[in-house]
Write an enzyme that holds these catalytic residues in place. Structure first.
Site, PDB file in Angstrom:
ATOM      1  N   GLY A   1      42.998  68.271 -66.037  1.00  0.00           N
ATOM      2  CA  GLY A   1      43.621  68.734 -64.801  1.00  0.00           C
ATOM      3  C   GLY A   1      42.845  69.923 -64.299  1.00  0.00           C
TER       4      GLY A   1
ATOM      5  N   GLN B   1      41.386  77.755 -59.928  1.00  0.00           N
ATOM      6  CA  GLN B   1      40.228  77.701 -60.821  1.00  0.00           C
ATOM      7  C   GLN B   1      38.913  77.497 -60.076  1.00  0.00           C
ATOM      8  OE1 GLN B   1      42.392  74.790 -63.572  1.00  0.00           O
ATOM      9  NE2 GLN B   1      41.064  75.893 -65.002  1.00  0.00           N
TER      10      GLN B   1
ATOM     11  N   CYS C   1      41.435  75.148 -71.892  1.00  0.00           N
ATOM     12  CA  CYS C   1      41.447  75.377 -70.444  1.00  0.00           C
ATOM     13  C   CYS C   1      40.003  75.551 -69.993  1.00  0.00           C
ATOM     14  CB  CYS C   1      42.263  76.633 -70.126  1.00  0.00           C
ATOM     15  SG  CYS C   1      42.274  77.064 -68.375  1.00  0.00           S
ATOM     16  N   LEU C   2      39.655  74.959 -68.864  1.00  0.00           N
ATOM     17  CA  LEU C   2      38.278  75.070 -68.379  1.00  0.00           C
ATOM     18  C   LEU C   2      37.934  76.501 -67.977  1.00  0.00           C
ATOM     19  CD1 LEU C   2      38.129  71.779 -66.264  1.00  0.00           C
ATOM     20  CD2 LEU C   2      36.935  72.230 -68.422  1.00  0.00           C
TER      21      LEU C   2
ATOM     22  N   HIS D   1      50.838  73.345 -67.804  1.00  0.00           N
ATOM     23  CA  HIS D   1      49.585  74.106 -67.855  1.00  0.00           C
ATOM     24  C   HIS D   1      49.010  74.291 -66.450  1.00  0.00           C
ATOM     25  CE1 HIS D   1      45.583  75.140 -69.775  1.00  0.00           C
ATOM     26  NE2 HIS D   1      45.243  74.908 -68.515  1.00  0.00           N
ATOM     27  N   GLU D   2      48.933  73.188 -65.682  1.00  0.00           N
ATOM     28  CA  GLU D   2      48.319  73.286 -64.345  1.00  0.00           C
ATOM     29  C   GLU D   2      49.188  74.122 -63.397  1.00  0.00           C
ATOM     30  OE1 GLU D   2      45.336  72.635 -64.249  1.00  0.00           O
ATOM     31  OE2 GLU D   2      45.287  71.423 -66.067  1.00  0.00           O
TER      32      GLU D   2
ATOM     33  N   HIS E   1      48.752  77.825 -63.749  1.00  0.00           N
ATOM     34  CA  HIS E   1      47.601  78.370 -63.014  1.00  0.00           C
ATOM     35  C   HIS E   1      48.008  78.811 -61.611  1.00  0.00           C
ATOM     36  CE1 HIS E   1      44.173  77.865 -65.647  1.00  0.00           C
ATOM     37  NE2 HIS E   1      44.460  76.600 -65.882  1.00  0.00           N
TER      38      HIS E   1
HETATM   39 NI    NI Z   1      43.603  75.477 -67.376  1.00  0.00          NI
END
Ligand code: NI
Length: 189
Positions: A49, A54, A102-103, A143-144, A147
Site C-alpha cells: 500500500g 509518502q 513501511c516504505l 497502516h495506510e 499515514h
Molecule cells: Ni507505510
C-alpha cells in the site's frame, strides 16, 4: 504515470495530517495524477500500500494492492484499491500483533492492530464503497490510514521489537511467518 520518490522518516509530509479531498475535485488532473503516481510508485517499490503523504502529497488518498508480494509473502491477496477520504470503524475488540514494515521507515516492528473493520471510501471516480476487511487486510488498511494522520509504525511498535529488515529476516522471520500463517488460516484473510 510516474514513479515518485518516497519520503523517508524525518520528512515533514509524513507528519502532516492529510486534508480531505473535496468530492468535486476527485476528477481533477491533480487528484487523478496523485492516484496514478501512487499506483506506479507502490508497484515499483513492491509495497502492499502507499499513502499520498509518502510521495509528499498531503491529501487523503491511499492505494492498496497485494498479489504475491515479495516483501510480505504471507499477506493474502487484495485487489488494487484506490481509497479517497477513507474512514475506518473498528468492529469488536479483537486485536492481533502484526510485524509490519513501511516504505518510509527502514525498520520492521510488532504493531497491535484491530482484526475487524468497517471501511467507507470514495474511489477515483467518486463512487462510494463500503468494505469489511479482516485480519492482515484490516492491518494494511490501518497502516495506510495511519499515514494520512501523520502516524508511523515507529509510533505504534513495541520498541523492543524494532529490527532492520536484515536482522528481522535472520532472527525473527520464520517464527513470525509460522504464527501469522496460522492466524490467516483462522480468520481467512
Ligand atoms: Ni507505510
Amino acid at each position: 504515470m510516474t514513479v515518485r520518490d518516497i519520503c523517508s522518516i524525518g520528512h515533514p509530509a509524513l507528519r502532516t495530517p492529510a486534508a480531505a479531498v473535496p468530492p468535486a475535485e476527485i476528477g481533477s488532473p491533480r487528484v487523478q495524477r496523485i492516484v496514478d503516481d501512487l499506483i506506479d510508485t507502490m508497484r515499483h517499490a513492491d509495497g502492499a500500500g502507499l499513502a499520498a503523504n509518502q510521495i509528499g502529497e498531503t491529501a487523503r488518498i491511499v492505494v492498496i494492492e497485494v498479489n504475491g508480494n515479495p516483501r510480505y509473502p504471507y499477506k493474502p491477496p487484495i485487489p488494487l484499491t484506490v481509497a479517497i477520504n477513507p474512514e475506518l470503524e473498528v468492529v469488536g475488540d479483537e486485536t492481533v500483533v502484526i510485524n509490519e514494515g513501511c516504505l518510509s521507515v527502514p525498520l520492521r516492528g510488532d504493531v497491535v492492530r484491530w482484526v475487524d473493520l468497517r471501511v467507507r471510501y470514495l474511489d477515483r471516480h467518486g463512487a462510494e464503497h463500503r468494505v469489511e476487511p479482516r485480519g492482515l487486510t484490516a492491518g494494511t488498511w490501518q497502516h495506510e490510514c495511519d499515514h494520512l494522520d501523520g502516524v508511523l509504525i515507529t509510533d505504534r511498535a513495541d520498541p523492543a521489537t524494532l529490527a532492520t529488515w536484515e536482522e528481522f529476516e535472520r532472527h525473527h522471520r520464520d517464527a513470525f511467518i509460522e504464527r501469522i500463517s496460522k492466524f490467516v488460516e483462522l480468520v481467512g484473510s
